[in-house]
Design a protein around this motif. Structure first.
Motif, PDB file in Angstrom:
ATOM      1  N   MET A   9       0.963  -1.310  -0.141  1.00 11.15           N
ATOM      2  CA  MET A   9      -0.024   0.139  -0.066  1.00 11.15           C
ATOM      3  C   MET A   9       0.813   1.381  -0.051  1.00 11.15           C
ATOM      4  O   MET A   9       1.918   1.149   0.824  1.00 11.15           O
ATOM      5  CB  MET A   9      -0.865  -0.053   1.234  1.00 11.15           C
ATOM      6  N   THR A  36       1.930   5.450   0.248  1.00 11.56           N
ATOM      7  CA  THR A  36       1.512   6.844   0.867  1.00 11.56           C
ATOM      8  C   THR A  36       2.092   7.869  -0.188  1.00 11.56           C
ATOM      9  O   THR A  36       3.416   7.688  -0.385  1.00 11.56           O
ATOM     10  CB  THR A  36       2.157   6.703   2.247  1.00 11.56           C
ATOM     11  N   SER A  62      -5.347   7.238  -6.952  1.00  4.75           N
ATOM     12  CA  SER A  62      -5.659   6.219  -5.970  1.00  4.75           C
ATOM     13  C   SER A  62      -6.742   5.107  -6.604  1.00  4.75           C
ATOM     14  O   SER A  62      -7.089   4.178  -5.976  1.00  4.75           O
ATOM     15  CB  SER A  62      -6.100   6.910  -4.723  1.00  4.75           C
ATOM     16  N   LYS A  87      -3.056   3.914  -0.076  1.00  2.56           N
ATOM     17  CA  LYS A  87      -3.756   4.027   1.196  1.00  2.56           C
ATOM     18  C   LYS A  87      -3.743   5.211   1.876  1.00  2.56           C
ATOM     19  O   LYS A  87      -4.754   5.463   2.807  1.00  2.56           O
ATOM     20  CB  LYS A  87      -3.384   3.160   2.142  1.00  2.56           C
ATOM     21  N   ARG A  88      -2.796   6.251   1.699  1.00  2.00           N
ATOM     22  CA  ARG A  88      -2.946   7.530   2.232  1.00  2.00           C
ATOM     23  C   ARG A  88      -2.218   8.759   1.386  1.00  2.00           C
ATOM     24  O   ARG A  88      -1.380   8.494   0.727  1.00  2.00           O
ATOM     25  CB  ARG A  88      -2.184   7.492   3.490  1.00  2.00           C
ATOM     26  N   ASP A  92     -11.563   4.558  -0.183  1.00  2.00           N
ATOM     27  CA  ASP A  92     -10.812   4.051   0.996  1.00  2.00           C
ATOM     28  C   ASP A  92      -9.426   4.588   1.231  1.00  2.00           C
ATOM     29  O   ASP A  92      -8.765   4.393   2.042  1.00  2.00           O
ATOM     30  CB  ASP A  92     -10.467   2.559   0.476  1.00  2.00           C
ATOM     31  N   THR A  93      -8.867   5.797   0.355  1.00  2.00           N
ATOM     32  CA  THR A  93      -7.842   6.482   0.626  1.00  2.00           C
ATOM     33  C   THR A  93      -8.088   7.653   1.487  1.00  2.00           C
ATOM     34  O   THR A  93      -8.799   8.637   1.396  1.00  2.00           O
ATOM     35  CB  THR A  93      -7.459   7.105  -0.653  1.00  2.00           C
TER      36      THR A  93
END
Length: 273
Positions: free
Chosen positions: A1, A3, A25, A31-32, A80-81
């Motif tokens: 995942m 960032t 994304s 994920k972030r 989901d991000t």
């Protein structure tokens, strides 16, 4: 995942780069996303001018501006991000590497404005990819926001170590799609017998991606790369800037300006580790 760290100075170009990063994304495992502003590096479009304002008050003002930016980006990223905000009272160049390590950043994203490209003035888009320890994606303000389905990897056939190939494999695997490898003849070898070992190694290392190989020994390497990418319908250019040969020189000579200031295709700089 993954960032992602998005650098912003609250300009239109920075907003476009943020939208582009959010769109990634939807196709990559992001994920972030961290929206980041270092307010000693560059003044934003709007900021209070009251005398004697404290660092805490400035932090709050810039955080509010980042929150407004995050609201404008609502719906652009995958559901989901997560999107986080971060402000630093520092020069960006002084804190960026430390922040990348602290937050386990996989990719730094930054924009470059159309006017900046036209004037070719000094720009973080030229200096930061060379200095930051993790990959940097430079998004021109005129770049089309679309999935990456076709990538051009520009190389000068120098020897790369395992770590560098592992980093390239990571991004080529995640991006998927078609891959073209453009070999640049920086030393005027014209890809003769003396290049055999390097060519064989490159083919072996990238075999799993089934790329097409191309060769260019003409002048104006930066312009040639961009022209080739357009001819092939590529949506991303990948290079390795941190090396003392071709791409190392690229960031100290006119080629750097050609590829950064002339391109309307996003540029992913993956470091030679």
């Amino acid at each position: 995942m993954l960032t992602l760290l998005i650098l912003t100075d609250f300009t239109d170009a920075a907003f476009h780069a943020a939208k582009y990063a959010c769109s990634l994304s939807r196709n990559l495992p992001v994920k972030r996303i961290i929206l980041f502003h270092a307010y000693q590096a560059m003044a934003p479009v709007l900021v209070t001018t009251e005398p004697g304002i404290s660092s805490e008050e400035l932090d709050r003002e810039y955080t509010d501006m980042l929150l407004e930016l995050a609201n404008r980006l609502e719906g652009e990223a995958h559901a989901d991000t997560a999107i986080d905000l971060q402000v630093e009272n520092a020069r960006m160049q002084d804190v960026l590497n430390e922040l990348c390590v602290k937050e386990n950043i996989d990719l730094v994203v930054m924009g470059i404005g159309a006017k900046r490209q036209q004037t070719e003035g000094s720009s973080n888009a030229v200096s930061i990819p060379e200095k930051v320890s993790c990959p940097v994606l430079v998004v021109p303000e005129t770049a089309v926001i679309q999935p990456v389905k076709h990538t051009v990897f520009a190389t000068d056939l120098r020897e790369l170590n395992d770590a560098s190939y592992n980093e390239l494999h990571k991004w080529f695997s995640m991006l998927g799609g078609k891959l073209d490898v453009l070999n640049i003849d920086q030393q005027e070898k014209e890809f003769g017998p003396e290049s055999y070992v390097e060519i064989k190694e490159l083919h072996f290392r990238l075999e799993q991606f089934n790329p097409e190989y191309h060769y260019n020994n003409g002048a104006e390497e930066g312009k040639s790369i961009i022209r080739f990418a357009h001819q092939r319908g590529a949506s991303l250019i990948v290079s390795l800037p941190r090396h003392r040969s071709f791409w190392g020189d690229l960031f100290h000579q006119s080629i750097s300006r050609e590829i950064t200031y002339r391109s309307d295709i996003p540029l992913l700089f993956v470091h030679d580790l």
